[in-house]
Motif scaffolding. Sequence first.
Motif, PDB file in Angstrom:
ATOM      1  N   GLY A  70      21.011   9.058   2.851  1.00 44.13           N
ATOM      2  CA  GLY A  70      22.240   9.783   3.105  1.00 44.13           C
ATOM      3  C   GLY A  70      23.087   9.980   1.858  1.00 44.13           C
ATOM      4  N   GLU A  71      22.709   9.300   0.783  1.00 46.37           N
ATOM      5  CA  GLU A  71      23.465   9.404  -0.466  1.00 46.37           C
ATOM      6  C   GLU A  71      22.545   9.100  -1.635  1.00 46.37           C
ATOM      7  OE1 GLU A  71      27.728   7.952  -0.850  1.00 46.37           O
ATOM      8  OE2 GLU A  71      26.683   6.521  -2.160  1.00 46.37           O
ATOM      9  N   VAL A  72      22.757   9.821  -2.721  1.00 44.04           N
ATOM     10  CA  VAL A  72      21.946   9.602  -3.910  1.00 44.04           C
ATOM     11  C   VAL A  72      22.813   9.831  -5.143  1.00 44.04           C
ATOM     12  CG1 VAL A  72      21.133  12.008  -3.942  1.00 44.04           C
ATOM     13  CG2 VAL A  72      19.819  10.232  -5.115  1.00 44.04           C
ATOM     14  N   ALA A  99      19.460  24.627  12.186  1.00 46.67           N
ATOM     15  CA  ALA A  99      20.264  23.449  11.894  1.00 46.67           C
ATOM     16  C   ALA A  99      20.780  23.596  10.469  1.00 46.67           C
ATOM     17  CB  ALA A  99      19.444  22.169  12.056  1.00 46.67           C
ATOM     18  N   THR A 100      21.659  22.681  10.064  1.00 50.34           N
ATOM     19  CA  THR A 100      22.238  22.727   8.729  1.00 50.34           C
ATOM     20  C   THR A 100      22.233  21.345   8.109  1.00 50.34           C
ATOM     21  OG1 THR A 100      23.697  24.552   9.356  1.00 50.34           O
ATOM     22  CG2 THR A 100      24.255  23.361   7.356  1.00 50.34           C
ATOM     23  N   ILE A 101      21.739  21.265   6.882  1.00 47.35           N
ATOM     24  CA  ILE A 101      21.879  20.067   6.059  1.00 47.35           C
ATOM     25  C   ILE A 101      22.935  20.370   5.005  1.00 47.35           C
ATOM     26  CG2 ILE A 101      20.720  18.544   4.410  1.00 47.35           C
ATOM     27  CD1 ILE A 101      18.112  19.100   5.872  1.00 47.35           C
ATOM     28  N   THR A 102      23.865  19.449   4.800  1.00 43.81           N
ATOM     29  CA  THR A 102      24.898  19.674   3.793  1.00 43.81           C
ATOM     30  C   THR A 102      24.774  18.649   2.675  1.00 43.81           C
ATOM     31  OG1 THR A 102      26.496  18.287   4.972  1.00 43.81           O
ATOM     32  CG2 THR A 102      26.506  20.646   5.476  1.00 43.81           C
ATOM     33  N   ALA A 103      25.055  19.107   1.455  1.00 45.88           N
ATOM     34  CA  ALA A 103      25.100  18.243   0.276  1.00 45.88           C
ATOM     35  C   ALA A 103      26.507  18.332  -0.295  1.00 45.88           C
ATOM     36  CB  ALA A 103      24.068  18.683  -0.752  1.00 45.88           C
ATOM     37  N   SER A 104      27.170  17.178  -0.431  1.00 45.29           N
ATOM     38  CA  SER A 104      28.567  17.159  -0.858  1.00 45.29           C
ATOM     39  C   SER A 104      28.736  16.265  -2.085  1.00 45.29           C
ATOM     40  CB  SER A 104      29.475  16.641   0.267  1.00 45.29           C
ATOM     41  OG  SER A 104      29.311  17.421   1.439  1.00 45.29           O
TER      42      SER A 104
END
Length: 247
Positions: A70-72, A99-104
């Motif tokens: 979930g985090e990198v 569907a949607t994957i989000t990178a923040s």
Amino acid sequence: MRAALALVLALAAPPPGAGWEPGREYVYLEGGPGTVLEDRVSLTNPGTEALTVEVKAPPAPAPWIALAAGEVTIPARTRAEIPFTVTVPANTPPGEQTATITASAGGRTKPIRVHLRVSGPKVPALTVEDVSFSGGLVHYTVVNRGNTPLSPRVSLRADGLFGAPVTRRAHEVRPLPPAQRVALTERWDPPALDRVELRLDVTAAGGVHAGATVTKTFLPWPALLPTLLLPAWLWVRIRRRSRRAGG
């Protein structure tokens, strides 16, 4: 089918004119119900400092998507890949899902669209159940027994002993997903005296058809109570004479 997705995240405070660098912004996958599909998100940090990126899958249908992390934290000028799987439930109907994957990172968010085509034959089917009449309303339930969404159309036919049958023009009800049911009503004004068969016919695209009936006797109480005692053969004769008289 695997599809590589490149996503470039800018630093929280990029130089003037900088922004998201171009990359492919969607993933396309295809598989049948019960399959597990694999892919990955590639994140590139083009800056001079390490960048921590949060990756998650919002709803619709996020429960199908499982991310390896979930985090990198990505070092400067380095790329990181996060594998993910899409598990297609065994009861999923054929068709398109998204569907949607989000990178923040650094207060900025980049969406990644996931397009999934669920393969398999479409089997449309409907039933009409629990038909009854009360209070000037025909009550019934339409059930989608197939594996594909349907938009049913409903018509009502009233066929009594006296007079010609009356058919209501078909109208469309709300779309019905697979394995779902909806309780509906149709307004109908009953006669003062008659024995009426009310028939509901439901159709949908692809030649889908279902029907159900309910029979009601209407009498002005109590004056015509003895009429209920008429034998069945006499009801049939009354009906035939009425039809002949009406042409």
